[in-house]
Design a protein around this motif. Structure first.
Motif, PDB file in Angstrom:
ATOM      1  N   ASP A 111      34.772  -7.996 -13.031  1.00 25.25           N
ATOM      2  CA  ASP A 111      33.453  -8.551 -12.708  1.00 25.25           C
ATOM      3  C   ASP A 111      32.488  -8.360 -13.873  1.00 25.25           C
ATOM      4  O   ASP A 111      31.736  -9.271 -14.229  1.00 25.25           O
ATOM      5  N   ASP A 112      32.519  -7.171 -14.483  1.00 23.38           N
ATOM      6  CA  ASP A 112      31.639  -6.909 -15.628  1.00 23.38           C
ATOM      7  C   ASP A 112      32.020  -7.785 -16.818  1.00 23.38           C
ATOM      8  O   ASP A 112      31.148  -8.332 -17.505  1.00 23.38           O
ATOM      9  N   LEU A 113      33.311  -7.923 -17.070  1.00 29.40           N
ATOM     10  CA  LEU A 113      33.759  -8.717 -18.207  1.00 29.40           C
ATOM     11  C   LEU A 113      33.419 -10.192 -18.031  1.00 29.40           C
ATOM     12  O   LEU A 113      33.038 -10.874 -18.993  1.00 29.40           O
ATOM     13  N   MET A 114      33.535 -10.692 -16.802  1.00 31.56           N
ATOM     14  CA  MET A 114      33.237 -12.103 -16.557  1.00 31.56           C
ATOM     15  C   MET A 114      31.756 -12.418 -16.748  1.00 31.56           C
ATOM     16  O   MET A 114      31.392 -13.558 -17.025  1.00 31.56           O
ATOM     17  N   GLN A 115      30.908 -11.415 -16.628  1.00 33.35           N
ATOM     18  CA  GLN A 115      29.470 -11.619 -16.787  1.00 33.35           C
ATOM     19  C   GLN A 115      28.999 -11.428 -18.230  1.00 33.35           C
ATOM     20  O   GLN A 115      27.904 -11.832 -18.594  1.00 33.35           O
ATOM     21  N   SER A 116      29.838 -10.831 -19.045  1.00 30.27           N
ATOM     22  CA  SER A 116      29.426 -10.463 -20.402  1.00 30.27           C
ATOM     23  C   SER A 116      29.468 -11.648 -21.359  1.00 30.27           C
ATOM     24  O   SER A 116      30.324 -12.523 -21.265  1.00 30.27           O
ATOM     25  N   GLU A 117      28.538 -11.665 -22.303  1.00 31.77           N
ATOM     26  CA  GLU A 117      28.517 -12.660 -23.371  1.00 31.77           C
ATOM     27  C   GLU A 117      29.121 -12.104 -24.662  1.00 31.77           C
ATOM     28  O   GLU A 117      29.141 -12.790 -25.688  1.00 31.77           O
ATOM     29  N   HIS A 118      29.604 -10.858 -24.598  1.00 31.61           N
ATOM     30  CA  HIS A 118      30.212 -10.208 -25.763  1.00 31.61           C
ATOM     31  C   HIS A 118      31.450  -9.441 -25.300  1.00 31.61           C
ATOM     32  O   HIS A 118      31.590  -8.245 -25.556  1.00 31.61           O
ATOM     33  N   VAL A 119      32.356 -10.163 -24.675  1.00 34.29           N
ATOM     34  CA  VAL A 119      33.541  -9.552 -24.075  1.00 34.29           C
ATOM     35  C   VAL A 119      34.431  -8.891 -25.124  1.00 34.29           C
ATOM     36  O   VAL A 119      34.979  -7.808 -24.891  1.00 34.29           O
ATOM     37  N   PHE A 120      34.581  -9.539 -26.263  1.00 38.96           N
ATOM     38  CA  PHE A 120      35.434  -8.964 -27.311  1.00 38.96           C
ATOM     39  C   PHE A 120      34.957  -7.569 -27.682  1.00 38.96           C
ATOM     40  O   PHE A 120      35.756  -6.638 -27.809  1.00 38.96           O
ATOM     41  N   ASP A 121      33.645  -7.403 -27.856  1.00 39.86           N
ATOM     42  CA  ASP A 121      33.092  -6.092 -28.206  1.00 39.86           C
ATOM     43  C   ASP A 121      33.264  -5.092 -27.066  1.00 39.86           C
ATOM     44  O   ASP A 121      33.437  -3.896 -27.311  1.00 39.86           O
ATOM     45  N   ASP A 122      33.219  -5.572 -25.817  1.00 38.58           N
ATOM     46  CA  ASP A 122      33.404  -4.678 -24.676  1.00 38.58           C
ATOM     47  C   ASP A 122      34.832  -4.153 -24.600  1.00 38.58           C
ATOM     48  O   ASP A 122      35.067  -3.004 -24.236  1.00 38.58           O
ATOM     49  N   ILE A 123      35.792  -5.010 -24.960  1.00 34.43           N
ATOM     50  CA  ILE A 123      37.197  -4.624 -24.893  1.00 34.43           C
ATOM     51  C   ILE A 123      37.613  -3.826 -26.124  1.00 34.43           C
ATOM     52  O   ILE A 123      38.372  -2.860 -26.031  1.00 34.43           O
ATOM     53  N   PHE A 124      37.091  -4.237 -27.283  1.00 31.25           N
ATOM     54  CA  PHE A 124      37.461  -3.595 -28.548  1.00 31.25           C
ATOM     55  C   PHE A 124      36.194  -3.102 -29.249  1.00 31.25           C
ATOM     56  O   PHE A 124      35.731  -3.716 -30.223  1.00 31.25           O
ATOM     57  N   PRO A 125      35.601  -2.003 -28.784  1.00 33.03           N
ATOM     58  CA  PRO A 125      34.293  -1.581 -29.297  1.00 33.03           C
ATOM     59  C   PRO A 125      34.331  -0.850 -30.632  1.00 33.03           C
ATOM     60  O   PRO A 125      33.290  -0.658 -31.257  1.00 33.03           O
ATOM     61  N   THR A 126      35.502  -0.443 -31.096  1.00 28.22           N
ATOM     62  CA  THR A 126      35.543   0.453 -32.251  1.00 28.22           C
ATOM     63  C   THR A 126      35.455  -0.265 -33.598  1.00 28.22           C
ATOM     64  O   THR A 126      34.930   0.281 -34.564  1.00 28.22           O
ATOM     65  N   ASP A 127      35.978  -1.480 -33.690  1.00 23.74           N
ATOM     66  CA  ASP A 127      36.005  -2.184 -34.978  1.00 23.74           C
ATOM     67  C   ASP A 127      34.911  -3.247 -35.009  1.00 23.74           C
ATOM     68  O   ASP A 127      35.043  -4.309 -34.432  1.00 23.74           O
ATOM     69  N   LYS A 128      33.831  -2.967 -35.701  1.00 23.13           N
ATOM     70  CA  LYS A 128      32.667  -3.860 -35.713  1.00 23.13           C
ATOM     71  C   LYS A 128      32.804  -5.013 -36.707  1.00 23.13           C
ATOM     72  O   LYS A 128      32.057  -5.984 -36.641  1.00 23.13           O
ATOM     73  N   ASN A 129      33.765  -4.921 -37.638  1.00 21.51           N
ATOM     74  CA  ASN A 129      33.869  -5.935 -38.683  1.00 21.51           C
ATOM     75  C   ASN A 129      35.034  -6.899 -38.487  1.00 21.51           C
ATOM     76  O   ASN A 129      35.177  -7.840 -39.258  1.00 21.51           O
ATOM     77  N   ILE A 130      35.834  -6.687 -37.454  1.00 16.91           N
ATOM     78  CA  ILE A 130      37.067  -7.463 -37.316  1.00 16.91           C
ATOM     79  C   ILE A 130      36.802  -8.952 -37.120  1.00 16.91           C
ATOM     80  O   ILE A 130      37.525  -9.798 -37.651  1.00 16.91           O
ATOM     81  N   LEU A 131      35.740  -9.324 -36.376  1.00 15.53           N
ATOM     82  CA  LEU A 131      35.468 -10.741 -36.159  1.00 15.53           C
ATOM     83  C   LEU A 131      35.079 -11.440 -37.453  1.00 15.53           C
ATOM     84  O   LEU A 131      35.497 -12.578 -37.708  1.00 15.53           O
ATOM     85  N   GLU A 132      34.287 -10.780 -38.265  1.00 17.37           N
ATOM     86  CA  GLU A 132      33.936 -11.361 -39.565  1.00 17.37           C
ATOM     87  C   GLU A 132      35.188 -11.569 -40.408  1.00 17.37           C
ATOM     88  O   GLU A 132      35.354 -12.614 -41.058  1.00 17.37           O
ATOM     89  N   GLU A 133      36.094 -10.610 -40.376  1.00 18.68           N
ATOM     90  CA  GLU A 133      37.325 -10.708 -41.149  1.00 18.68           C
ATOM     91  C   GLU A 133      38.196 -11.861 -40.650  1.00 18.68           C
ATOM     92  O   GLU A 133      38.790 -12.595 -41.446  1.00 18.68           O
TER      93      GLU A 133
END
Length: 277
Positions: A111-133
């Motif tokens: 339910d929380d994930l379906m409401q989030s606009e930043h699901v990737f960060d919620d699931i994988f919070p440790t790597d902040k630069n991976i999306l840019e890469e």
């Protein structure tokens, strides 16, 4: 719009990821498409788009406009067609998970994930630069390799054995009856309900109904299959019931949909239209 489907090469990852889907659109021309209910789950990541998602009360709609940062949404377990309107250029990566496979990466509430606009960060919070890469890589196949490496590093594999057993029974024995499924698994229907809701995000009856629809859709797209044959192959013994059920999930009757639908790389089944705003 360019769309490319790439399946994972890693043998372990294949258990969890059905495929990666890449969308690239370089113009601002309006584009709309519709996909249909499925049992998988899609994590969609956008480079610079704003996404408005409305789900529930007979609506399953996504509107994509220009943005200025990364965003990500979770889509799936649709009980109705999924309509998408794109008003701008688009650079999108989709990770399409097999049934229950998201649980191999996160224990967060659906339910929380379906409401989030930043699901990737919620699931994988440790790597902040991976999306840019990832988005810096223009070659889709190299993007897929980067995603595979990242997902393998973050694999937790904590999916309960009972849900794996249930899905194997459904897929191999065509078990489409809740009583039979709970009896074979030696658990109560209430336990089965909680297991599916917690691990797949939907109850077993809804899952089985969606799976049956996908089997029907695949059979309809095979050359030479009649409506009567498809109905009987999927345990519909009442033609009116078959047509009604299909139309609820597809938005079209079985007869009409074959004239509208397209299949990309044997995996993406959709209706895609270009129109003017």
């Amino acid at each position: 719009m360019n769309s490319v489907i790439i399946k994972p090469k890693n043998e372990i990852l294949k258990k969890y990821i059905q495929y990666f889907l890449f969308f690239k659109k370089t113009d601002d021309e309006f584009l709309e498409y519709t996909t249909f209910p499925n049992t998988n789950l899609c994590l969609a990541i956008y480079k610079q788009n704003k996404v408005s998602y409305i789900y529930g009360s007979g609506t399953n709609f996504c509107d994509i406009t220009i943005g200025n940062t990364f965003s990500s949404r979770l889509y799936g377990f649709h009980k109705m067609p999924f309509h998408v309107n794109i008003h701008t250029s688009l650079d999108q990566v989709c990770i399409v998970f097999n049934s229950s496979a998201l649980r191999a990466f996160t224990g967060a509430s659906y339910d929380d994930l379906m409401q989030s606009e930043h699901v990737f960060d919620d699931i994988f919070p440790t790597d902040k630069n991976i999306l840019e890469e990832i988005f810096e890589i223009t070659d889709f196949y190299k993007r897929a390799e980067k995603l595979e490496d990242f997902l393998c590093e973050n694999l937790r594999d904590n999916i309960p054995g009972k849900i794996d057993e249930a899905l194997i029974l459904i897929n191999t024995q065509k078990t489409l009856n809740i009583d039979d499924l709970s009896g074979t698994l030696k658990i109560s229907e209430a336990t089965l309900f909680r297991l599916f809701k917690n691990q797949l995000g939907q109850n077993p009856k809804s899952y089985l109904k969606t799976l049956r629809f996908r089997n029907v859709l695949n059979d309809l797209l095979k050359p030479g299959n009649s409506l009567t044959a498809v109905a009987y192959q999927n345990q519909y013994y009442d033609q009116a019931h078959f047509i009604k059920d299909f139309k609820v999930l597809a938005g079209f009757s079985p007869k009409k949909i074959s004239d509208k639908i397209s299949v990309s790389q044997k995996d993406l089944t959709w209706i895609c239209n270009k129109n003017q705003d």
